[in-house]
Design a protein around this motif. Sequence first.
Motif, PDB file in Angstrom:
ATOM      1  N   ASP A   1      12.473   2.737  -0.342  1.00  0.00           N
ATOM      2  CA  ASP A   1      11.720   1.276  -0.177  1.00  0.00           C
ATOM      3  C   ASP A   1      10.704   1.148  -1.058  1.00  0.00           C
ATOM      4  O   ASP A   1      10.226  -0.151  -1.302  1.00  0.00           O
ATOM      5  CB  ASP A   1      11.466   1.224   1.387  1.00  0.00           C
ATOM      6  CG  ASP A   1      12.356   1.011   2.107  1.00  0.00           C
ATOM      7  OD1 ASP A   1      12.416   1.789   3.367  1.00  0.00           O
ATOM      8  OD2 ASP A   1      13.637   0.390   1.832  1.00  0.00           O
ATOM      9  N   THR A   2      10.345   2.100  -1.864  1.00  0.00           N
ATOM     10  CA  THR A   2       9.319   2.035  -2.631  1.00  0.00           C
ATOM     11  C   THR A   2       9.686   0.975  -3.937  1.00  0.00           C
ATOM     12  O   THR A   2      10.739   1.201  -4.577  1.00  0.00           O
ATOM     13  CB  THR A   2       9.025   3.395  -3.687  1.00  0.00           C
ATOM     14  OG1 THR A   2       8.339   3.999  -2.505  1.00  0.00           O
ATOM     15  CG2 THR A   2       7.944   3.349  -4.579  1.00  0.00           C
ATOM     16  N   ALA A   3       8.737  -0.158  -4.156  1.00  0.00           N
ATOM     17  CA  ALA A   3       9.243  -1.102  -5.088  1.00  0.00           C
ATOM     18  C   ALA A   3       7.772  -2.089  -5.157  1.00  0.00           C
ATOM     19  O   ALA A   3       7.036  -2.049  -4.265  1.00  0.00           O
ATOM     20  CB  ALA A   3      10.247  -1.808  -4.449  1.00  0.00           C
TER      21      ALA A   3
ATOM     22  N   GLY B   1       0.812  -1.440  -0.188  1.00  0.00           N
ATOM     23  CA  GLY B   1       0.174   0.172   0.047  1.00  0.00           C
ATOM     24  C   GLY B   1       0.966   1.303  -0.072  1.00  0.00           C
ATOM     25  O   GLY B   1       2.157   1.045  -0.232  1.00  0.00           O
ATOM     26  N   LEU B   2       0.048   2.395   0.179  1.00  0.00           N
ATOM     27  CA  LEU B   2       0.835   3.695   0.293  1.00  0.00           C
ATOM     28  C   LEU B   2       1.059   4.061   1.760  1.00  0.00           C
ATOM     29  O   LEU B   2       0.195   3.896   2.348  1.00  0.00           O
ATOM     30  CB  LEU B   2       0.052   4.705  -0.427  1.00  0.00           C
ATOM     31  CG  LEU B   2       0.405   6.092  -0.434  1.00  0.00           C
ATOM     32  CD1 LEU B   2       1.770   6.244  -1.024  1.00  0.00           C
ATOM     33  CD2 LEU B   2      -0.574   7.203  -1.054  1.00  0.00           C
TER      34      LEU B   2
ATOM     35  N   THR C   1       4.582   1.613  -1.747  1.00  0.00           N
ATOM     36  CA  THR C   1       4.869   3.233  -2.012  1.00  0.00           C
ATOM     37  C   THR C   1       4.987   3.877  -0.770  1.00  0.00           C
ATOM     38  O   THR C   1       3.971   3.994  -0.098  1.00  0.00           O
ATOM     39  CB  THR C   1       3.914   3.791  -3.142  1.00  0.00           C
ATOM     40  OG1 THR C   1       3.461   2.989  -4.121  1.00  0.00           O
ATOM     41  CG2 THR C   1       4.337   5.262  -3.395  1.00  0.00           C
ATOM     42  N   VAL C   2       6.199   4.383  -0.891  1.00  0.00           N
ATOM     43  CA  VAL C   2       6.640   5.451   0.519  1.00  0.00           C
ATOM     44  C   VAL C   2       6.665   6.752   0.061  1.00  0.00           C
ATOM     45  O   VAL C   2       7.604   7.043  -0.768  1.00  0.00           O
ATOM     46  CB  VAL C   2       7.891   4.861   1.239  1.00  0.00           C
ATOM     47  CG1 VAL C   2       7.833   5.542   2.451  1.00  0.00           C
ATOM     48  CG2 VAL C   2       7.816   3.395   1.433  1.00  0.00           C
ATOM     49  N   SER C   3       5.587   7.549   0.540  1.00  0.00           N
ATOM     50  CA  SER C   3       5.642   9.151   0.306  1.00  0.00           C
ATOM     51  C   SER C   3       6.827   9.870   1.140  1.00  0.00           C
ATOM     52  O   SER C   3       6.771   9.602   2.362  1.00  0.00           O
ATOM     53  CB  SER C   3       4.542   9.737   0.338  1.00  0.00           C
ATOM     54  OG  SER C   3       3.909   9.504   1.287  1.00  0.00           O
TER      55      SER C   3
END
Length: 125
Positions: A90-92, A10-11, A122-124
């Motif tokens: 870390d988004t991947a 997730g986000l 997904t890391v914002s």
Amino acid sequence: QVQLVESGGGLVQAGGSLRLSCAASGRAFTSYAMNWFRRAPGQEREFVARITWSGRSTYYADSVKGRFTISRDNAKNTVYLQMNSLKPEDTAVYYCAADPYTSNGPRSSGAMNYWGQGTQVTVSS
């Protein structure tokens, strides 16, 4: 055959946490060490963590050591990846994978027998 299904992506904002799960069905779950890999946009798939069939030994990429924890519940045929202190890098897409080797240490993606379909993290910032 082993079927692997990931969930839990997730986000999340930077500094947050997520727990990924990978449910296995088919042949004996305890016949396999379990792994997490990830692929960021435009990059090669990279090793994240591995846990032996018994759960007694774990291995991590340097980039996640101290922040991520891999675990497994053999009664539930499930492996987990607890991800804390998440960073935008870390988004991947995160994949779980099974390998049949009993030796210790990380394994390359080419050593995997089975793969899940992946779950997006997904890391914002």
